[in-house]
Enzyme design. Structure first.
Site, short mmCIF file in Angstrom:
data_model
loop_
_atom_site.label_atom_id
_atom_site.label_comp_id
_atom_site.label_asym_id
_atom_site.label_seq_id
_atom_site.Cartn_x
_atom_site.Cartn_y
_atom_site.Cartn_z
N GLU A 43 9.58 0.70 9.96
CA GLU A 43 9.36 -0.63 9.38
C GLU A 43 10.01 -1.74 10.20
OE1 GLU A 43 8.41 2.37 6.43
OE2 GLU A 43 10.24 2.05 7.64
N HIS A 112 8.78 4.07 -4.53
CA HIS A 112 7.42 3.59 -4.43
C HIS A 112 7.08 2.52 -5.47
CE1 HIS A 112 7.18 7.31 -2.14
NE2 HIS A 112 5.98 6.98 -1.72
#
Length: 307
Positions: A43, A112
């Site tokens: 990321e 998530h």
């Protein structure tokens, strides 16, 4: 992407696979690997690379596969993307849009289902957009890509494919920083955004004949549409805020402060916050208890009106 060759998409599995939620499906075949880039699982590298591209004239749209995985790139976002214009005294801008599916409700594993929009709304130099309808999603994303500064575009994954709506085929923009009044009312103003808009409207409909509820979908949480917030509250004198993020430090507190500062003399009751809990997001067995749903939203509205 058809109109502007500088726009490109990048992220984990966004190319050949079309993204984990298939949001970029078909783009790889149409625009090729130079404009739809499958990246390593990194990321910080995805966002850092996009910042460099944006500084030198491209308009990257990096996708972080889930909001809960954005934190390795947090330093790049707040230390570099958000500051580039001021740090360079306007020599460079950072026209990039960071897309991230976020929020709960889909029975996903740990990391998530985060709703941490307040982290990014707190950072000057970032815009934070959260759509709740298909029409707004296209219009706001178009506005975000055309914006000269970095935009966090958070997509509530609970409403992916949950319902249908008309979307014009032609290009159009929905202005960033403008709220939408979803239902008009006179007894209480309820402010919300993203996936919580639908259950809030549902709660308002169920209260019809008992309480006249005005539902305001903020659509953008940075900048907030303070004018619409204040004008709605002046009309009703009562307010509630619905969000799925934890209560403490959430944007409900900021909205409450705006009301206190700008419309105190109109206030008839404390502002009610109907939110997630101050705990890590639970695993799927407890997910329905964590997220605000119409019954809990109605209870909060009744508490505010009955004060």
């Amino acid at each position: 992407m058809q109109q502007d060759d500088d726009v490109l998409v990048m992220g984990e599995d966004v190319g050949k696979n079309g993204g984990v939620f298939r949001a970029t499906e078909g783009l790889y075949d149409e625009f090729g690997e130079d404009r739809v880039i499958d990246t390593p699982l990194a990321e910080s590298g995805i966002i850092g690379t996009a910042i460099g591209m944006a500084a030198y004239g491209l308009k990257p749209v990096p996708e972080i596969q889930f909001m809960g995985f954005i934190y390795p790139g947090f330093d790049q976002i707040v230390s570099h993307a958000a500051r580039l214009r001021t740090r360079s005294r306007g020599r460079f801008t950072c026209p990039m849009v960071i897309r991230a599916p976020y929020g709960g409700g889909i029975r996903a594993p740990e990391h998530h289902s985060e709703s941490t929009e307040a982290f990014f709304a707190h950072q000057p130099g970032l815009k934070v957009v959260i759509p709740s309808t298909p029409y707004d999603t296209k219009g706001l994303l178009t506005s975000a890509i055309r914006d000269p500064d970095p935009v966090m575009f958070l997509e509530p994954k609970l409403i992916y494919r949950a319902f249908r709506g008309d979307v014009p085929t032609e290009s159009y923009e929905v202005p960033i920083g403008e709220a939408a009044v979803r239902t008009e009312g006179s007894d209480i103003s309820v402010f919300t955004w993203g996936a919580m808009t639908r259950p809030t409207v549902e709660a308002a409909e169920q209260l019809e004949g008992e309480i006249d509820v005005e539902v305001v979908d903020l659509r953008t949480v940075s900048p907030l549409d303070e004018e619409t917030i204040v004008e709605s509250f002046k009309k009703t004198g009562r307010a509630a805020v619905v969000h799925e993020a934890p209560k403490t430090g959430g944007l409900g507190a900021e909205i409450s402060s705006i009301i206190q500062e700008e419309a105190l003399l109109y206030q008839e009751a404390p502002v009610e916050r109907i939110t997630g809990f101050d705990t890590p997001f639970p695993l799927y067995a407890l997910e329905d208890y964590y997220l605000p749903e119409p019954a809990r939203i109605k209870e909060g509205i009744r508490d505010a009106v009955g004060f």
